[in-house]
Design a protein around this motif. Structure first.
Motif, PDB file in Angstrom:
ATOM      1  N   PHE A   1       0.865  -1.182   0.000  1.00 35.27           N
ATOM      2  CA  PHE A   1       0.000   0.000   0.000  1.00 35.27           C
ATOM      3  C   PHE A   1       0.902   1.232   0.000  1.00 35.27           C
TER       4      PHE A   1
ATOM      5  N   ILE B   1       2.672   0.588   3.420  1.00 35.45           N
ATOM      6  CA  ILE B   1       2.682  -0.729   4.054  1.00 35.45           C
ATOM      7  C   ILE B   1       3.524  -1.667   3.193  1.00 35.45           C
TER       8      ILE B   1
ATOM      9  N   ILE C   1       1.449   7.069   4.717  1.00 38.51           N
ATOM     10  CA  ILE C   1       1.624   5.715   5.259  1.00 38.51           C
ATOM     11  C   ILE C   1       1.925   4.765   4.110  1.00 38.51           C
TER      12      ILE C   1
ATOM     13  N   HIS D   1       1.035   5.340  -0.032  1.00 43.15           N
ATOM     14  CA  HIS D   1       0.273   6.546   0.248  1.00 43.15           C
ATOM     15  C   HIS D   1       1.278   7.604   0.729  1.00 43.15           C
TER      16      HIS D   1
END
Lengths: 201, 201
Positions: free
Chosen positions: A23, A30, A28, A25
């Motif tokens: 992920f 991941i 954040i 972004h």
């Protein structure tokens, strides 16, 4: 200033074997990461949240009182009294230590409207990991002893919505921590280091 | 036990308007959430990581020493000395307080091989938010005063890889915090509460 001993160095014998972004972004990321560690023969796979590192500073006035800000915090849906803090934006062609210290002065000015006085001093108090099973986020801790109001006052980022900034005696700070009124890792972690160093009794 | 006053209640005037799941994983969920707050007219949108809440406990032997475990922590790629901690698995048809306290006893037994002695007592020391601009994660803090070795010893989860468990005097604990050897939010936050309550001097 003994800054180097508090640097987040790579631990010996740890090796990052593979990483897969799950992920992506701006705030954040991941990743699923395969690690080799010095303590076990097999490879370990772990899902972690990658975050910028940050600073948190305890601003202390000449009279011994500490400044706290009162800030809206959306993920926990409440307003908290806490020490000023902010994320570190790495800038090219500057040393990491310079960038970290600049962030301390920037957050102090923006969030409290204060700066170091002529006789003031910054003491580095190490760093801490905010949630070591979940994220690589770490926060550098500082005492700014001897701060004074700047002529231009506070200039907080509108998004952060800082509602107030007030001085508290060490005894008031201790009572707020005891009574669960102060309840963020930054302020508790910094208070633990201030106690352990004997900066508050 | 004054447990209720430390419960994470919903703050007054905060309202969650909309939520959009951006990333769904067993250990980390990322949502984009629209909030209405009591302090501003417009709606605020924030990206947050949702995590289970957890407990962290300071186990204290009859002689006053505290137990620390030494655990491999993959996201920060090092082995840390820290107080035992673990996530709370909510169980239906039980009160939240029961589930939280059960988690304290479970982690104490699994990670340190200790349990409360006949004269021992659990003191709740509130909770804290691990990174209040980023995640809703919060950790309930406890002192377990008067613990003793269980006949069956430690039974740690293999995935966690706890390498050691040792007792430390309050003075040793303080020195490890001062010297940045203890550097996780759980242990620092719990030490701050122990200091503020006068459980360590």
């Amino acid at each position: 200033m003994e800054f180097d001993k508090f640097h987040v160095e790579d631990a010996e014998g740890w090796e990052l074997r593979n990483r897969r972004m799950l992920f992506d972004h701006p705030y954040i990321k991941i990743e699923e990461i395969d690690y080799h560690t010095p303590n076990r023969p097999d490879t370990v796979t772990w899902t972690i949240a990658l975050r910028k590192s940050a600073v948190c500073v305890a601003p202390q006035l000449e009279d011994g009182r500490f400044l706290l800000i009162r800030q809206e915090r959306y993920p926990v849906r409440r307003v908290l009294w806490e020490f000023p803090a902010g994320q570190i934006d790495l800038v090219e062609r500057r040393t990491e230590q310079d960038v970290i210290l600049n962030t301390v002065h920037r957050e102090l000015a923006e969030e409290t409207g204060h700066g170091l006085s002529a006789g003031g001093e910054i003491f580095p108090l190490g760093y801490y990991f905010s949630s070591q099973g979940f994220t690589d986020e770490h926060i550098y801790l500082f005492l700014a002893r001897g701060v004074e109001l700047l002529p231009e006052g506070r200039s907080p980022d509108a998004d952060e919505n800082i509602l107030d900034c007030q001085p508290f005696t060490p005894e008031e700070l201790r009572a707020m921590i005891r009574d669960n009124e102060i309840r963020d890792a930054n302020t508790l972690g910094l208070f633990a280091r201030l106690c352990a160093h004997g900066y508050v009794s």
